[in-house]
Design a protein around this motif. Structure first.
Motif, PDB file in Angstrom:
ATOM      1  N   SER A  18       0.837  -1.190   0.000  1.00  0.00           N
ATOM      2  CA  SER A  18       0.000   0.000   0.000  1.00  0.00           C
ATOM      3  C   SER A  18       0.874   1.242   0.000  1.00  0.00           C
ATOM      4  CB  SER A  18      -0.927   0.007   1.215  1.00  0.00           C
ATOM      5  OG  SER A  18      -0.169   0.047   2.400  1.00  0.00           O
ATOM      6  N   GLY A  19       0.315   2.299  -0.536  1.00  0.00           N
ATOM      7  CA  GLY A  19       1.019   3.569  -0.574  1.00  0.00           C
ATOM      8  C   GLY A  19       0.133   4.639  -1.159  1.00  0.00           C
ATOM      9  N   THR A  20       0.488   5.872  -0.893  1.00  0.00           N
ATOM     10  CA  THR A  20      -0.256   6.986  -1.449  1.00  0.00           C
ATOM     11  C   THR A  20      -0.057   7.060  -2.956  1.00  0.00           C
ATOM     12  OG1 THR A  20       0.121   8.151   0.628  1.00  0.00           O
ATOM     13  CG2 THR A  20      -0.690   9.458  -1.207  1.00  0.00           C
ATOM     14  N   TYR A  21       1.147   6.732  -3.391  1.00  0.00           N
ATOM     15  CA  TYR A  21       1.503   6.753  -4.809  1.00  0.00           C
ATOM     16  C   TYR A  21       2.030   5.387  -5.217  1.00  0.00           C
ATOM     17  CZ  TYR A  21       1.271  11.751  -4.022  1.00  0.00           C
ATOM     18  OH  TYR A  21       0.835  13.005  -3.686  1.00  0.00           O
ATOM     19  N   PRO A  22       1.943   5.033  -6.497  1.00  0.00           N
ATOM     20  CA  PRO A  22       2.455   3.735  -6.947  1.00  0.00           C
ATOM     21  C   PRO A  22       3.946   3.561  -6.658  1.00  0.00           C
ATOM     22  CG  PRO A  22       1.193   4.785  -8.696  1.00  0.00           C
ATOM     23  CD  PRO A  22       1.298   5.764  -7.580  1.00  0.00           C
ATOM     24  N   ARG A  23       4.727   4.643  -6.739  1.00  0.00           N
ATOM     25  CA  ARG A  23       6.161   4.541  -6.496  1.00  0.00           C
ATOM     26  C   ARG A  23       6.458   4.103  -5.065  1.00  0.00           C
ATOM     27  NH1 ARG A  23      10.752   7.367  -4.885  1.00  0.00           N
ATOM     28  NH2 ARG A  23      12.552   6.860  -6.178  1.00  0.00           N
ATOM     29  N   GLN A  24       5.662   4.571  -4.128  1.00  0.00           N
ATOM     30  CA  GLN A  24       5.855   4.180  -2.734  1.00  0.00           C
ATOM     31  C   GLN A  24       5.673   2.672  -2.566  1.00  0.00           C
ATOM     32  OE1 GLN A  24       3.101   6.052  -0.045  1.00  0.00           O
ATOM     33  NE2 GLN A  24       4.495   5.851   1.688  1.00  0.00           N
ATOM     34  N   ALA A  25       4.661   2.121  -3.194  1.00  0.00           N
ATOM     35  CA  ALA A  25       4.432   0.676  -3.142  1.00  0.00           C
ATOM     36  C   ALA A  25       5.549  -0.067  -3.875  1.00  0.00           C
ATOM     37  CB  ALA A  25       3.079   0.330  -3.734  1.00  0.00           C
ATOM     38  N   ALA A  26       6.031   0.483  -4.984  1.00  0.00           N
ATOM     39  CA  ALA A  26       7.111  -0.157  -5.740  1.00  0.00           C
ATOM     40  C   ALA A  26       8.405  -0.197  -4.928  1.00  0.00           C
ATOM     41  CB  ALA A  26       7.338   0.572  -7.057  1.00  0.00           C
ATOM     42  N   LEU A  27       8.693   0.855  -4.174  1.00  0.00           N
ATOM     43  CA  LEU A  27       9.883   0.861  -3.323  1.00  0.00           C
ATOM     44  C   LEU A  27       9.792  -0.223  -2.251  1.00  0.00           C
ATOM     45  CD1 LEU A  27      10.482   4.684  -2.916  1.00  0.00           C
ATOM     46  CD2 LEU A  27      12.050   3.045  -3.972  1.00  0.00           C
ATOM     47  N   LYS A  28       8.616  -0.404  -1.686  1.00  0.00           N
ATOM     48  CA  LYS A  28       8.427  -1.451  -0.686  1.00  0.00           C
ATOM     49  C   LYS A  28       8.658  -2.823  -1.318  1.00  0.00           C
ATOM     50  CE  LYS A  28       5.120   1.154   2.064  1.00  0.00           C
ATOM     51  NZ  LYS A  28       3.722   1.214   2.558  1.00  0.00           N
ATOM     52  N   ALA A  29       8.152  -3.020  -2.521  1.00  0.00           N
ATOM     53  CA  ALA A  29       8.331  -4.297  -3.211  1.00  0.00           C
ATOM     54  C   ALA A  29       9.800  -4.513  -3.572  1.00  0.00           C
ATOM     55  CB  ALA A  29       7.468  -4.346  -4.463  1.00  0.00           C
ATOM     56  N   ALA A  30      10.498  -3.460  -3.978  1.00  0.00           N
ATOM     57  CA  ALA A  30      11.903  -3.579  -4.384  1.00  0.00           C
ATOM     58  C   ALA A  30      12.804  -3.959  -3.212  1.00  0.00           C
ATOM     59  CB  ALA A  30      12.381  -2.275  -5.007  1.00  0.00           C
ATOM     60  N   ARG A  31      12.433  -3.577  -2.011  1.00  0.00           N
ATOM     61  CA  ARG A  31      13.258  -3.934  -0.848  1.00  0.00           C
ATOM     62  C   ARG A  31      13.265  -5.429  -0.601  1.00  0.00           C
ATOM     63  NH1 ARG A  31      12.157  -1.251   4.293  1.00  0.00           N
ATOM     64  NH2 ARG A  31      14.135  -2.179   4.811  1.00  0.00           N
ATOM     65  N   ARG A  32      12.329  -6.164  -1.172  1.00  0.00           N
ATOM     66  CA  ARG A  32      12.295  -7.615  -1.015  1.00  0.00           C
ATOM     67  C   ARG A  32      13.177  -8.338  -2.027  1.00  0.00           C
ATOM     68  NH1 ARG A  32       6.221  -9.574   0.459  1.00  0.00           N
ATOM     69  NH2 ARG A  32       5.954  -8.289   2.306  1.00  0.00           N
ATOM     70  N   LEU A  33      13.717  -7.603  -2.995  1.00  0.00           N
ATOM     71  CA  LEU A  33      14.608  -8.216  -3.991  1.00  0.00           C
ATOM     72  C   LEU A  33      15.916  -8.625  -3.326  1.00  0.00           C
ATOM     73  CD1 LEU A  33      14.117  -5.672  -6.906  1.00  0.00           C
ATOM     74  CD2 LEU A  33      13.117  -7.953  -6.718  1.00  0.00           C
ATOM     75  N   HIS A  34      16.641  -9.515  -3.984  1.00  0.00           N
ATOM     76  CA  HIS A  34      17.959  -9.916  -3.475  1.00  0.00           C
ATOM     77  C   HIS A  34      18.892  -8.708  -3.559  1.00  0.00           C
ATOM     78  CE1 HIS A  34      21.224 -12.542  -2.414  1.00  0.00           C
ATOM     79  NE2 HIS A  34      21.915 -12.060  -3.436  1.00  0.00           N
ATOM     80  N   LYS A  50      18.768  -5.949 -11.493  1.00  0.00           N
ATOM     81  CA  LYS A  50      17.528  -5.185 -11.631  1.00  0.00           C
ATOM     82  C   LYS A  50      16.397  -6.138 -12.009  1.00  0.00           C
ATOM     83  CE  LYS A  50      19.644  -0.830 -12.914  1.00  0.00           C
ATOM     84  NZ  LYS A  50      19.693   0.252 -13.887  1.00  0.00           N
ATOM     85  N   ALA A  51      15.227  -5.856 -11.473  1.00  0.00           N
ATOM     86  CA  ALA A  51      14.072  -6.705 -11.747  1.00  0.00           C
ATOM     87  C   ALA A  51      12.902  -5.835 -12.182  1.00  0.00           C
ATOM     88  CB  ALA A  51      13.689  -7.490 -10.498  1.00  0.00           C
ATOM     89  N   THR A  52      12.027  -6.416 -12.979  1.00  0.00           N
ATOM     90  CA  THR A  52      10.822  -5.721 -13.398  1.00  0.00           C
ATOM     91  C   THR A  52       9.723  -5.999 -12.388  1.00  0.00           C
ATOM     92  OG1 THR A  52      11.444  -5.904 -15.715  1.00  0.00           O
ATOM     93  CG2 THR A  52       9.129  -5.473 -15.237  1.00  0.00           C
ATOM     94  N   LEU A  53       9.151  -4.933 -11.856  1.00  0.00           N
ATOM     95  CA  LEU A  53       8.063  -5.033 -10.888  1.00  0.00           C
ATOM     96  C   LEU A  53       6.778  -4.580 -11.564  1.00  0.00           C
ATOM     97  CD1 LEU A  53       9.928  -3.303  -7.936  1.00  0.00           C
ATOM     98  CD2 LEU A  53       9.618  -5.751  -8.258  1.00  0.00           C
ATOM     99  N   ARG A  54       5.782  -5.438 -11.536  1.00  0.00           N
ATOM    100  CA  ARG A  54       4.474  -5.108 -12.123  1.00  0.00           C
ATOM    101  C   ARG A  54       3.472  -5.036 -10.980  1.00  0.00           C
ATOM    102  NH1 ARG A  54       3.973  -6.004 -17.481  1.00  0.00           N
ATOM    103  NH2 ARG A  54       1.812  -6.698 -17.282  1.00  0.00           N
ATOM    104  N   LEU A  55       2.915  -3.840 -10.755  1.00  0.00           N
ATOM    105  CA  LEU A  55       1.983  -3.611  -9.656  1.00  0.00           C
ATOM    106  C   LEU A  55       0.620  -3.228 -10.216  1.00  0.00           C
ATOM    107  CD1 LEU A  55       4.392  -1.537  -7.449  1.00  0.00           C
ATOM    108  CD2 LEU A  55       3.567  -3.814  -6.926  1.00  0.00           C
ATOM    109  N   ARG A  56      -0.374  -4.099  -9.968  1.00  0.00           N
ATOM    110  CA  ARG A  56      -1.735  -3.802 -10.408  1.00  0.00           C
ATOM    111  C   ARG A  56      -2.447  -3.043  -9.302  1.00  0.00           C
ATOM    112  NH1 ARG A  56      -6.719  -5.485  -9.598  1.00  0.00           N
ATOM    113  NH2 ARG A  56      -6.115  -7.276  -8.337  1.00  0.00           N
ATOM    114  N   GLU A  57      -3.020  -1.912  -9.675  1.00  0.00           N
ATOM    115  CA  GLU A  57      -3.758  -1.119  -8.703  1.00  0.00           C
ATOM    116  C   GLU A  57      -5.131  -1.741  -8.509  1.00  0.00           C
ATOM    117  OE1 GLU A  57      -5.139   3.476  -7.904  1.00  0.00           O
ATOM    118  OE2 GLU A  57      -3.798   3.028  -9.577  1.00  0.00           O
ATOM    119  N   ARG A  58      -5.460  -2.063  -7.268  1.00  0.00           N
ATOM    120  CA  ARG A  58      -6.755  -2.696  -6.980  1.00  0.00           C
ATOM    121  C   ARG A  58      -7.897  -1.758  -7.310  1.00  0.00           C
ATOM    122  NH1 ARG A  58      -6.409  -6.302  -1.552  1.00  0.00           N
ATOM    123  NH2 ARG A  58      -5.466  -8.107  -2.557  1.00  0.00           N
TER     124      ARG A  58
END
Length: 102
Positions: A23-39, A50-58
Motif C-alpha cells: 500500500s502507498g499513497t503513490y504507486p512509487r511508494q508501493a514499488a519501493l516497498k516491493a523492491a526492498r524484497r529483492l535480493h 535489476k528486476a521488473t516489478l508489475r503492480l496492479r492497482e486494486r
C-alpha cells in the motif's frame, strides 16, 4: 480505489499470479516497498540484479511497471540500537503503465 486514509493498494504480479499486496499513497511508494524484497547487491554501485516489478492497482485496470533494484549499506549513526548493522535500501524507475483488457 482510495482508502479513507488516502492510501491505495497495489498487488505485485509475478508470472501471471498476484503474490503480495503493498500500500502507498503513490504507486512509487508501493514499488519501493516491493523492491526492498529483492535480493540486495552489496552496495549501490554494484547493482546488476535489476528486476521488473508489475503492480496492479486494486479496483482499476492499471498495471504500473517499474524497474527496481536493492542494495545493503551500513545503518546510520543515529539509527536505533535494535536495528541490524546493515539495512536494505531500494530504488525504482518507472517504465510505464499498461491497461488490462476486460
Amino acid at each position: 480505489m482510495v482508502r479513507e486514509d488516502g492510501k491505495r493498494n497495489f498487488v505485485l504480479v509475478e508470472d501471471g499470479e498476484e503474490t503480495s499486496v503493498f500500500s502507498g499513497t503513490y504507486p512509487r511508494q508501493a514499488a519501493l516497498k516491493a523492491a526492498r524484497r529483492l535480493h540486495p547487491a552489496p552496495g549501490p554501485d554494484d547493482i546488476d540484479g535489476k528486476a521488473t516489478l508489475r503492480l496492479r492497482e486494486r479496483g482499476t485496470d492499471r498495471v504500473h511497471i517499474y524497474e527496481g533494484w536493492a542494495w545493503t549499506e551500513e545503518k546510520d549513526d543515529d539509527a536505533p540500537e535494535w536495528m541490524d548493522d546493515y539495512v536494505t535500501r531500494a530504488n525504482v524507475s518507472k517504465q510505464g503503465i499498461e491497461h488490462l483488457e476486460a
